[in-house]
Scaffold this motif. Structure first.
Motif, PDB file in Angstrom:
ATOM      1  N   ALA A 243       0.831  -1.209   0.000  1.00 30.11           N
ATOM      2  CA  ALA A 243       0.000   0.000   0.000  1.00 30.11           C
ATOM      3  C   ALA A 243       0.861   1.254   0.000  1.00 30.11           C
ATOM      4  O   ALA A 243       0.568   2.226  -0.715  1.00 30.11           O
ATOM      5  N   VAL A 244       1.945   1.243   0.781  1.00 31.20           N
ATOM      6  CA  VAL A 244       2.835   2.409   0.822  1.00 31.20           C
ATOM      7  C   VAL A 244       3.479   2.640  -0.543  1.00 31.20           C
ATOM      8  O   VAL A 244       3.570   3.774  -1.032  1.00 31.20           O
ATOM      9  N   LEU A 245       3.928   1.554  -1.184  1.00 31.97           N
ATOM     10  CA  LEU A 245       4.546   1.686  -2.504  1.00 31.97           C
ATOM     11  C   LEU A 245       3.548   2.208  -3.535  1.00 31.97           C
ATOM     12  O   LEU A 245       3.887   3.055  -4.377  1.00 31.97           O
ATOM     13  N   ILE A 246       2.309   1.701  -3.469  1.00 33.74           N
ATOM     14  CA  ILE A 246       1.291   2.148  -4.425  1.00 33.74           C
ATOM     15  C   ILE A 246       1.029   3.646  -4.266  1.00 33.74           C
ATOM     16  O   ILE A 246       0.952   4.398  -5.249  1.00 33.74           O
ATOM     17  N   VAL A 247       0.885   4.093  -3.019  1.00 37.43           N
ATOM     18  CA  VAL A 247       0.635   5.513  -2.781  1.00 37.43           C
ATOM     19  C   VAL A 247       1.830   6.351  -3.255  1.00 37.43           C
ATOM     20  O   VAL A 247       1.651   7.393  -3.907  1.00 37.43           O
ATOM     21  N   PHE A 248       3.036   5.898  -2.941  1.00 39.83           N
ATOM     22  CA  PHE A 248       4.226   6.652  -3.335  1.00 39.83           C
ATOM     23  C   PHE A 248       4.335   6.726  -4.852  1.00 39.83           C
ATOM     24  O   PHE A 248       4.620   7.791  -5.418  1.00 39.83           O
ATOM     25  N   VAL A 249       4.116   5.600  -5.539  1.00 38.63           N
ATOM     26  CA  VAL A 249       4.205   5.587  -7.001  1.00 38.63           C
ATOM     27  C   VAL A 249       3.132   6.479  -7.608  1.00 38.63           C
ATOM     28  O   VAL A 249       3.381   7.211  -8.574  1.00 38.63           O
TER      29      VAL A 249
END
Length: 517
Positions: A243-249
């Protein structure tokens, strides 16, 4: 256009730009010299200053050694300090003119001009670069090169007066074809351009940690985050990181969209050119001659297609397609609604609806080949992993279970790849569509096709299909009609460009006996 014989110079303001760029470009080397000199007991700061001074001198030398001249027949650029070079390009070889201004350029009122010559994808480049000219002089130069409008010598000089009828104020009226709408920014997260940002940041942090022997766990915030993640279950930990990676991307992709395409405009001057301007911090203006345009490509990456978005790319000579549409300057429309892409394509193609015409499907053989390659290969891999797991090996059970679970997804992929196959001849254009993860539909001008290639692999020969490739000097230089039966393929080639393929065919009765090598 009158003949101009005087050599011109770049703007004196580049004496600030180039030394700065050289120092930034060689920053790792300068840092290494500084560290090496300090750790060896010497005067590291003196070595670093000396190296920086050399870079500054080299940067300043470009102004003294670079001159250019424009005549009615050719463009010449002369550069080099120790190794003199003179690059000459005939005027009729000029395909496009790019004007780019980064932050430093904009502060100083400068721009970099790149003259595309149709060989830009080759090693060593086929474009001429003039870095840097005053902004007004760069605009006049573009008009001079593409519209054969004369410019005065000394137009680069500081305080040079505007030339009546040539400067931006006297430019011909433009027809606006498309302009950025704020709602288009919503397509930014679906471009996945932020993945590259994640990779760059990860590599940078990893190198700093490795080279500097930094213990991240000594940082309280990092240690607290790590301990909190370890306290979660494995599924919750994976879900949190994902989830963190998706938001950051998503955030990085949106920011990249704004930086790259803010103030985007596609216009058509009355002189027969397409003009694209875009950019927030670094601005870029690309001018294309319409007579070099051979068609358009509608590109739909999977995530962008899921929200009914697409981007439009010019199929034209003289642009760096090998560097990507965005960097190469061939993008006519950024990620935007598909309907808007189709409208712009029709406007660019003179009203042709080539991107909306129904296509001819490629039949059951093409469908079977896609399922065989996708589902069949996945099934074989799953079976092999299962056999290895049953043998006394260290293979984990989840490997073959994962491969087996992917079968429905590969079946969906195969079905989508077949559904996206198609071709048509509509008016002056050959239309072909292919792909799934990135679906592409190309409308290629038939007059721009210079050759046909008929290819058959071992498995295609057994299946009775071929791949017909249209060769052109524009865009990707070859566009394929995949897995089509031989008879319809030859009929398509005959109808597409009459008289081009017939000399290479030998018939016995009514059936073709030989196709082009």
């Amino acid at each position: 256009m009158r003949t101009e014989t005087a050599w011109r110079r770049l703007s004196p303001r580049m004496l600030i730009v180039h030394p700065f760029q050289e120092v930034i470009r060689t920053a790792p080397l300068l840092l290494g010299v500084l560290i090496a000199g300090t750790t060896s007991g010497g005067e590291g700061h003196l070595w670093g200053l000396a190296a920086a001074g050399v870079m500054v001198v080299l940067g300043m030398s470009r102004w003294f050694t670079t001159t250019y001249m424009i005549t009615s027949e050719q463009v010449q650029v002369r550069r080099g300090l120790l190794r003199k070079r003179v690059v000459t390009v005939p005027m009729d070889r000029i395909r496009s003119v790019d004007i780019t201004s980064n932050v430093l350029h904009r502060v100083l009122g400068l721009a970099r001009v790149e003259i595309g010559t149709g060989r830009s994808d080759r090693k060593g480049g086929g474009e001429l670069k003039l870095d840097a000219l005053q902004t007004a002089a760069a605009t006049r130069l573009r008009e001079e090169l593409l519209h054969r409008t004369p410019a005065t010598v000394g137009a680069n000089a500081p305080g040079a007066p505007a030339v009546p009828g040539i400067g931006p104020a006297a430019s011909p009226p433009e027809q606006e074809v498309a302009a950025l709408r704020p709602s288009w920014i919503g397509y930014g997260p679906f471009t996945l351009s932020g993945v590259l940002t994640v990779g760059i940041l990860g590599g940078f942090v990893g190198r700093v940690v490795n080279e500097g022997n930094v213990d991240l766990r000594s940082i309280s915030s990092v240690r607290a985050t790590w301990d909190w993640l370890n306290g979660l279950s494995l599924p919750a930990e994976i879900a949190t990181i994902t989830a963190v990676l998706i938001v950051f991307v998503a955030v990085a992709s949106t920011l990249g969209y704004v930086l790259a395409f803010w103030n985007f405009r596609l216009t058509r001057p009355t002189a027969g050119t397409l003009h694209v301007t875009r950019g927030l911090i670094t601005t870029r203006a690309t001018t294309l001659e319409e007579r070099r345009l051979r068609g358009v490509e509608l590109s739909e990456p999977l995530l962008l297609r899921a929200v009914r978005g697409a981007r439009l790319i010019a199929v034209t000579t003289g642009l760096r397609v090998g560097r990507g549409a965005q960097r190469g300057g061939s993008m006519l429309l950024p990620p935007a609604p598909r309907a808007e892409n189709e409208r712009v394509a029709a406007a660019v193609l003179g009203g042709s609806a080539a991107l909306t015409e129904p296509l001819t499907a490629h039949g059951p053989i093409a469908r079977r080949r896609r399922f065989t390659r996708a589902v069949g290969l996945n099934a074989v891999v799953a079976a092999l992993l299962l056999m290895l797991w049953l043998l006394p090996t260290d293979l984990y059970e989840w490997t073959w279970i994962t491969a087996l679970a992917l079968l429905p997804f590969t079946a969906l992929l195969a079905a989508d790849r077949y559904r996206n196959l198609g071709h048509a001849l509509t008016g002056p254009y050959l239309v072909t569509r292919w792909g799934s993860l990135v679906r592409r539909r190309v409308a290629l001008e038939r007059d721009g096709i210079v050759g046909w290639t008929v290819e058959r692999s071992f498995f295609q020969r057994r299946a009775g299909v071929v791949t017909l490739t249209a060769t052109t000097a524009a865009g990707r230089q070859s566009y394929r009609v995949q897995d089509i039966e031989l008879g319809p393929a030859l009929d398509l080639a005959r109808a597409g460009v009459p008289g081009l393929i017939e000399p290479f065919l030998v018939t016995s009765g009514s059936a073709p006996a030989r196709q082009p090598a």
